[in-house]
Design an enzyme around this catalytic site. Structure first.
Site, mmCIF file in Angstrom:
data_model
loop_
_atom_site.group_PDB
_atom_site.id
_atom_site.type_symbol
_atom_site.label_atom_id
_atom_site.label_comp_id
_atom_site.label_asym_id
_atom_site.label_seq_id
_atom_site.Cartn_x
_atom_site.Cartn_y
_atom_site.Cartn_z
ATOM 1 N N ALA A 67 0.866 -1.178 0.000
ATOM 2 C CA ALA A 67 0.000 0.000 0.000
ATOM 3 C C ALA A 67 0.903 1.227 0.000
ATOM 4 C CB ALA A 67 -0.902 -0.020 1.222
ATOM 5 N N GLY A 112 0.621 -4.996 0.956
ATOM 6 C CA GLY A 112 -0.562 -5.074 0.100
ATOM 7 C C GLY A 112 -0.288 -5.732 -1.241
ATOM 8 N N GLU A 115 -0.495 -9.345 -0.551
ATOM 9 C CA GLU A 115 -1.920 -9.639 -0.350
ATOM 10 C C GLU A 115 -2.682 -9.659 -1.679
ATOM 11 O OE1 GLU A 115 -1.876 -6.468 2.542
ATOM 12 O OE2 GLU A 115 -2.821 -7.789 4.014
ATOM 13 N N GLU A 135 4.467 -5.058 7.278
ATOM 14 C CA GLU A 135 3.663 -4.021 7.926
ATOM 15 C C GLU A 135 4.117 -3.714 9.346
ATOM 16 O OE1 GLU A 135 2.467 -6.449 6.032
ATOM 17 O OE2 GLU A 135 0.833 -5.716 4.779
HETATM 18 N N1 DAK Z 1 4.568 3.244 -0.861
HETATM 19 C C1 DAK Z 1 4.940 4.396 -1.444
HETATM 20 N N2 DAK Z 1 6.059 4.551 -2.156
HETATM 21 C C2 DAK Z 1 6.868 3.484 -2.267
HETATM 22 C C3 DAK Z 1 6.558 2.242 -1.669
HETATM 23 C C4 DAK Z 1 5.343 2.145 -0.925
HETATM 24 N N3 DAK Z 1 4.914 1.001 -0.383
HETATM 25 N N4 DAK Z 1 7.558 1.373 -1.948
HETATM 26 C C5 DAK Z 1 8.445 2.052 -2.686
HETATM 27 N N5 DAK Z 1 8.035 3.324 -2.879
HETATM 28 C C6 DAK Z 1 8.729 4.369 -3.617
HETATM 29 C C7 DAK Z 1 9.907 4.901 -2.846
HETATM 30 O O1 DAK Z 1 9.497 5.869 -1.902
HETATM 31 C C8 DAK Z 1 10.746 5.501 -3.955
HETATM 32 O O2 DAK Z 1 10.210 6.734 -4.336
HETATM 33 P P1 DAK Z 1 11.154 8.009 -4.659
HETATM 34 O O3 DAK Z 1 11.975 8.222 -3.434
HETATM 35 O O4 DAK Z 1 11.979 7.555 -5.842
HETATM 36 O O5 DAK Z 1 10.186 9.108 -4.977
HETATM 37 C C9 DAK Z 1 10.513 4.526 -5.106
HETATM 38 O O6 DAK Z 1 9.305 3.840 -4.796
HETATM 39 C C10 DAK Z 1 11.618 3.490 -5.248
HETATM 40 O O7 DAK Z 1 11.789 2.866 -3.991
HETATM 41 P P2 DAK Z 1 13.207 2.751 -3.244
HETATM 42 O O8 DAK Z 1 14.071 3.885 -3.629
HETATM 43 O O9 DAK Z 1 12.932 2.546 -1.798
HETATM 44 O O10 DAK Z 1 13.780 1.417 -3.910
HETATM 45 P P3 DAK Z 1 14.821 0.392 -3.247
HETATM 46 O O11 DAK Z 1 15.242 -0.508 -4.341
HETATM 47 O O12 DAK Z 1 15.878 1.121 -2.469
HETATM 48 O O13 DAK Z 1 13.957 -0.440 -2.198
HETATM 49 C C11 DAK Z 1 11.998 -1.664 -1.435
HETATM 50 C C12 DAK Z 1 12.897 -1.257 -2.651
HETATM 51 C C13 DAK Z 1 10.787 -2.394 -1.982
HETATM 52 C C14 DAK Z 1 12.789 -2.623 -0.538
HETATM 53 C C15 DAK Z 1 11.643 -0.382 -0.653
HETATM 54 O O14 DAK Z 1 11.084 0.576 -1.571
HETATM 55 C C16 DAK Z 1 10.623 -0.653 0.434
HETATM 56 O O15 DAK Z 1 10.960 -1.164 1.494
HETATM 57 N N6 DAK Z 1 9.357 -0.229 0.164
HETATM 58 C C17 DAK Z 1 8.328 -0.308 1.134
HETATM 59 C C18 DAK Z 1 7.891 -1.730 1.266
HETATM 60 C C19 DAK Z 1 6.835 -1.868 2.320
HETATM 61 O O16 DAK Z 1 7.045 -1.641 3.511
HETATM 62 N N7 DAK Z 1 5.650 -2.266 1.854
HETATM 63 C C20 DAK Z 1 4.576 -2.545 2.703
HETATM 64 C C21 DAK Z 1 3.772 -1.309 2.826
HETATM 65 S S1 DAK Z 1 2.581 -1.561 4.113
HETATM 66 C C22 DAK Z 1 -4.386 -1.049 5.924
HETATM 67 C C23 DAK Z 1 -4.574 -1.819 4.840
HETATM 68 C C24 DAK Z 1 -3.503 -2.304 4.145
HETATM 69 C C25 DAK Z 1 -2.235 -2.001 4.502
HETATM 70 C C26 DAK Z 1 -2.063 -1.229 5.587
HETATM 71 C C27 DAK Z 1 -3.104 -0.774 6.301
HETATM 72 N N8 DAK Z 1 -5.471 -0.541 6.621
HETATM 73 C C28 DAK Z 1 -5.947 -1.255 7.780
HETATM 74 C C29 DAK Z 1 -5.633 0.875 6.612
HETATM 75 C C30 DAK Z 1 -1.113 -2.453 3.760
HETATM 76 C C31 DAK Z 1 0.094 -2.032 4.156
HETATM 77 C C32 DAK Z 1 1.254 -2.196 3.364
HETATM 78 O O17 DAK Z 1 1.229 -2.689 2.262
#
Ligand code: DAK
Length: 261
Positions: A67, A112, A115, A135
């Site tokens: 997400a 997400g 998921e 998360e």
């Molecule tokens: N959201 C927004 N932007 C993201 C992103 C994300 N999940 N993942 C990557 N990006 C963006 C980065 O900010 C970056 O943007 P710029 O800085 O270039 O503008 C660009 O994509 C490239 O990412 P990186 O520079 O970080 O690339 P790396 O190769 O260094 O790293 C990575 C890749 C996948 C390891 C890293 O980007 C990362 O850790 N990303 C986040 C992964 C993550 O934590 N995903 C889970 C998100 S939590 C809910 C319902 C559902 C959910 C939550 C609550 N409710 C109850 C309300 C679901 C939650 C999730 O999915």
């Protein structure tokens, strides 16, 4: 229909490819993308000729990196509930499509994104795929069904270990625990998906639909009731022209031509 963050193409007759297309944010799911996913799933559902849906992400780095964290950061609890419900509805709609839905995962499938892949009927991964539910790193539990679908697929202990440690796993381990059913070289992922889709598209569409529904519904029932459901589905197939054509073609030693009726 034109989408801002998605591509929906009918690659071949009956075979749709849905691509989450925000590569600059590693295809992260923001509210617009979730809205568009709901519309795209409805578009496929409305096409009686649809046979298979392949779901993938744009670029070679990510399927979907979760997400959108920048959008989620400011949410109030009420907004978070609405966001989760929106995501849940998309996952349910995808799961309920009356045709096989296959995730083609290249790169990161996190949060997400994992998921979304789990809401598909099965996952084919590239050798470079990485899966995880990170998360808890952000101070939240999974919110689009991850705690439930992951546990049902890989078992309670493995799901809990992945969800509570946020450990990311590569394709090989994902294959070993049954999260994905096949790992292929990155360059072959789409071809492999298309090959499977073509195989399915050549079968009797009603039979494929009934089989999917029986497997899905049966998993929530005890064995006796699940088998009773299967019996009803089996009997229903005998009211179709596809059943007559399939059996006649076998006896006439020719390929069947299914009409979906
Ligand atoms: N959201 C927004 N932007 C993201 C992103 C994300 N999940 N993942 C990557 N990006 C963006 C980065 O900010 C970056 O943007 P710029 O800085 O270039 O503008 C660009 O994509 C490239 O990412 P990186 O520079 O970080 O690339 P790396 O190769 O260094 O790293 C990575 C890749 C996948 C390891 C890293 O980007 C990362 O850790 N990303 C986040 C992964 C993550 O934590 N995903 C889970 C998100 S939590 C809910 C319902 C559902 C959910 C939550 C609550 N409710 C109850 C309300 C679901 C939650 C999730 O999915």
């Amino acid at each position: 229909m034109a989408y801002q963050n998605l591509l929906l193409e009918q690659a071949e007759s009956g075979i749709y490819v849905l691509t989450v297309n925000r590569p600059q944010a590693l295809n992260a799911l923001n509210a617009t993308t979730l809205n568009e996913l709901a519309q795209a799933v409805a578009q496929v559902a409305a096409d009686a000729g649809a046979r298979v849906l392949l779901v993938t992400g744009a670029g070679d780095k990510a399927f979907v990196a979760g997400a959108d964290i920048s959008e989620m950061q400011q949410l109030t609890a009420t907004q978070a509930q609405a966001f989760s419900e929106q995501g849940m509805q998309v996952m349910h709609a995808l799961e309920a499509l009356p045709l096989p839905v296959i995730a083609l995962v290249q790169g990161y499938a996190l949060g997400g994104g994992c998921e979304l892949a789990l809401a598909c009927d099965w996952i084919i991964a590239s050798e470079r795929a990485v899966f995880g539910q990170p998360e808890v790193n952000l101070g939240i539990p999974p919110g689009f069904g991850g705690t439930q679908r992951l546990a049902r697929l890989v078992g309670r202990a493995r799901a809990l270990e992945l969800v509570t440690t946020a450990r990311q796993i590569k394709a090989e381990e994902a294959l070993a625990i049954g999260l994905v059913i096949q790992v292929v070289p990155a360059a072959q992922l789409r071809d492999r998906g298309m090959a499977v889709a073509r195989t399915i598209a050549a079968k009797g569409p009603v039979a494929v639909r009934l089989a999917k529904q029986a497997v899905q519904r049966g998993q929530d029932l005890d064995l006796a009731n699940a088998c009773a459901y299967e019996t009803a589905a089996f009997a229903l197939a005998f009211a179709t022209t596809d059943q007559q054509e399939g059996m006649r073609a076998f006896l006439e030693k020719r390929a069947a031509k299914f009409s979906g009726g």
